[in-house]
Write a protein that holds these residues in place. Structure first.
Motif, mmCIF file in Angstrom:
data_model
loop_
_atom_site.group_PDB
_atom_site.id
_atom_site.type_symbol
_atom_site.label_atom_id
_atom_site.label_comp_id
_atom_site.label_asym_id
_atom_site.label_seq_id
_atom_site.Cartn_x
_atom_site.Cartn_y
_atom_site.Cartn_z
ATOM 1 N N HIS A 1 -65.941 15.037 -31.575
ATOM 2 C CA HIS A 1 -64.770 15.290 -32.414
ATOM 3 C C HIS A 1 -64.871 16.608 -33.183
ATOM 4 O O HIS A 1 -63.853 17.235 -33.470
ATOM 5 C CB HIS A 1 -64.595 14.135 -33.405
ATOM 6 N N TYR A 2 -66.109 16.975 -33.538
ATOM 7 C CA TYR A 2 -66.329 18.203 -34.301
ATOM 8 C C TYR A 2 -67.374 19.030 -33.552
ATOM 9 O O TYR A 2 -68.543 18.657 -33.502
ATOM 10 C CB TYR A 2 -66.813 17.895 -35.713
ATOM 11 N N LYS A 3 -66.977 20.106 -32.984
ATOM 12 C CA LYS A 3 -67.846 20.865 -32.080
ATOM 13 C C LYS A 3 -68.976 21.605 -32.796
ATOM 14 O O LYS A 3 -70.063 21.747 -32.275
ATOM 15 C CB LYS A 3 -67.002 21.881 -31.290
ATOM 16 N N LYS A 4 -68.719 22.087 -34.019
ATOM 17 C CA LYS A 4 -69.676 22.969 -34.679
ATOM 18 C C LYS A 4 -70.477 22.252 -35.764
ATOM 19 O O LYS A 4 -69.956 21.406 -36.490
ATOM 20 C CB LYS A 4 -68.953 24.163 -35.305
ATOM 21 N N VAL B 1 -76.126 16.736 -39.926
ATOM 22 C CA VAL B 1 -76.841 15.456 -39.960
ATOM 23 C C VAL B 1 -78.277 15.651 -40.429
ATOM 24 O O VAL B 1 -78.787 14.884 -41.265
ATOM 25 C CB VAL B 1 -76.817 14.792 -38.566
ATOM 26 N N ILE B 2 -78.949 16.675 -39.936
ATOM 27 C CA ILE B 2 -80.331 16.960 -40.347
ATOM 28 C C ILE B 2 -80.389 17.303 -41.829
ATOM 29 O O ILE B 2 -81.266 16.815 -42.566
ATOM 30 C CB ILE B 2 -80.925 18.099 -39.497
ATOM 31 N N LEU B 3 -79.437 18.130 -42.301
ATOM 32 C CA LEU B 3 -79.403 18.494 -43.719
ATOM 33 C C LEU B 3 -79.154 17.270 -44.589
ATOM 34 O O LEU B 3 -79.788 17.106 -45.641
ATOM 35 C CB LEU B 3 -78.311 19.535 -43.955
ATOM 36 N N PHE B 4 -78.267 16.382 -44.139
ATOM 37 C CA PHE B 4 -78.003 15.146 -44.877
ATOM 38 C C PHE B 4 -79.265 14.301 -44.997
ATOM 39 O O PHE B 4 -79.567 13.753 -46.063
ATOM 40 C CB PHE B 4 -76.897 14.352 -44.180
ATOM 41 N N CYS B 5 -80.018 14.187 -43.889
ATOM 42 C CA CYS B 5 -81.255 13.393 -43.899
ATOM 43 C C CYS B 5 -82.272 13.975 -44.882
ATOM 44 O O CYS B 5 -82.911 13.232 -45.645
ATOM 45 C CB CYS B 5 -81.853 13.334 -42.499
ATOM 46 N N ILE B 6 -82.417 15.291 -44.894
ATOM 47 C CA ILE B 6 -83.376 15.948 -45.797
ATOM 48 C C ILE B 6 -82.983 15.716 -47.245
ATOM 49 O O ILE B 6 -83.828 15.364 -48.092
ATOM 50 C CB ILE B 6 -83.460 17.454 -45.483
ATOM 51 N N ILE B 7 -81.701 15.904 -47.566
ATOM 52 C CA ILE B 7 -81.220 15.719 -48.937
ATOM 53 C C ILE B 7 -81.393 14.264 -49.373
ATOM 54 O O ILE B 7 -81.824 13.979 -50.489
ATOM 55 C CB ILE B 7 -79.748 16.153 -49.064
ATOM 56 N N LEU C 1 -77.664 9.289 -31.950
ATOM 57 C CA LEU C 1 -76.396 8.601 -31.706
ATOM 58 C C LEU C 1 -75.288 9.162 -32.589
ATOM 59 O O LEU C 1 -74.158 9.377 -32.122
ATOM 60 C CB LEU C 1 -76.561 7.100 -31.955
ATOM 61 N N THR C 2 -75.617 9.404 -33.865
ATOM 62 C CA THR C 2 -74.622 9.947 -34.794
ATOM 63 C C THR C 2 -74.192 11.352 -34.381
ATOM 64 O O THR C 2 -72.997 11.679 -34.373
ATOM 65 C CB THR C 2 -75.190 9.979 -36.228
ATOM 66 N N ILE C 3 -75.159 12.174 -34.029
ATOM 67 C CA ILE C 3 -74.847 13.559 -33.620
ATOM 68 C C ILE C 3 -73.998 13.572 -32.356
ATOM 69 O O ILE C 3 -72.984 14.284 -32.279
ATOM 70 C CB ILE C 3 -76.152 14.358 -33.413
ATOM 71 N N MET C 4 -74.382 12.766 -31.348
ATOM 72 C CA MET C 4 -73.638 12.767 -30.084
ATOM 73 C C MET C 4 -72.212 12.270 -30.275
ATOM 74 O O MET C 4 -71.268 12.788 -29.663
ATOM 75 C CB MET C 4 -74.377 11.904 -29.050
#
Length: 229
Positions: A76-79, A85-91, A68-71
């Motif tokens: 708004h931010y294409k790239k 989001v995945i990097l944030f979850c890992i950190i 949901l967050t990614i979609m």
């Protein structure tokens, strides 16, 4: 600019991460929440084995909230939204136990007694052997003092056996040892314990090692048991 829906998705993602995150104590918030509402987090509740319901539920929540967050933010931010989001979850999962430990230090800095001491299963184990009518126990125990001053406290390991009321740990009494824990410390200690003499010990003659145990703390007449499994 992030709208209300975007913030709700971010909060949902953060809740999912906290739900499945492992604290510095080796516990999971999801397990605590399940027990609070009366649902066992494991399919075999008595032994904490089998299917881990809270983990399954948490992973589903994490997948849904992450998608949901990614979609939402891809509009708004294409790239690099998915990667971010995945990097944030890992950190977050990596830093979560550090953050929880520091929070405990902060909350308990002006407190004292058994409420500020803790036992961590990580790196903790005990070896034991029978000598005539006593059991000698050599333990490596990781102990924490969240408080801001030295804590001199009596401790002893607690051993339990699933479904075996006749096992050696059902009747032996381990003698406590006194130890001083430094303020705001997380240290691994090597401590030797002995049981009180008992004629049954000669009959059982147990020896071995285990990392399945808890710790009892006693100070100024107050007692605290930590056994998280």
């Amino acid at each position: 600019m992030t709208g209300i829906k975007g913030w709700l998705y971010i909060l949902f993602l953060l809740f999912s991460l906290i739900f499945v995150g492992i604290t510095h104590q080796g516990t999971m918030v999801g397990d605590y929440l399940f027990r609070t509402i009366g649902i066992p987090p494991w399919s075999e509740a008595a032994t904490n084995h089998g299917l881990h319901y809270s983990v399954i539920f948490g992973i589903v929540m994490l997948i849904v909230s992450g998608n949901l967050t990614i979609m939402y933010f891809k509009q708004h931010y294409k790239k690099y939204v998915g990667r971010s989001v995945i990097l944030f979850c890992i950190i977050f999962i990596y830093l979560y136990p550090i953050l929880t430990e520091q929070l405990y230090y902060l909350v308990n800095v002006n407190k004292e007694g058994v409420k500020v001491v803790d036992f961590l299963e990580k790196d903790s184990d005990c070896m034991y052997g029978t000598q005539e009518d006593i059991v000698k126990i050599q333990c490596t125990i990781r102990l924490i003092n969240y408080g801001g001053q030295n804590e001199t406290i009596k401790i002893r390991p607690i051993f339990r056996e699933y479904g075996n009321s006749q096992g050696i740990w059902s009747f032996i009494e381990v003698q406590p040892q006194e130890i001083t824990l430094l303020p705001r410390s997380n240290i691994k200690y090597n401590i030797q314990f002995e049981s009180k003499p008992d004629a049954k010990i000669v009959e059982f003659g147990a020896s071995g090692n285990t990392n399945y145990f808890g710790v009892e703390f006693v100070k100024d007449g107050q007692k605290k048991e930590v056994f998280r499994r």
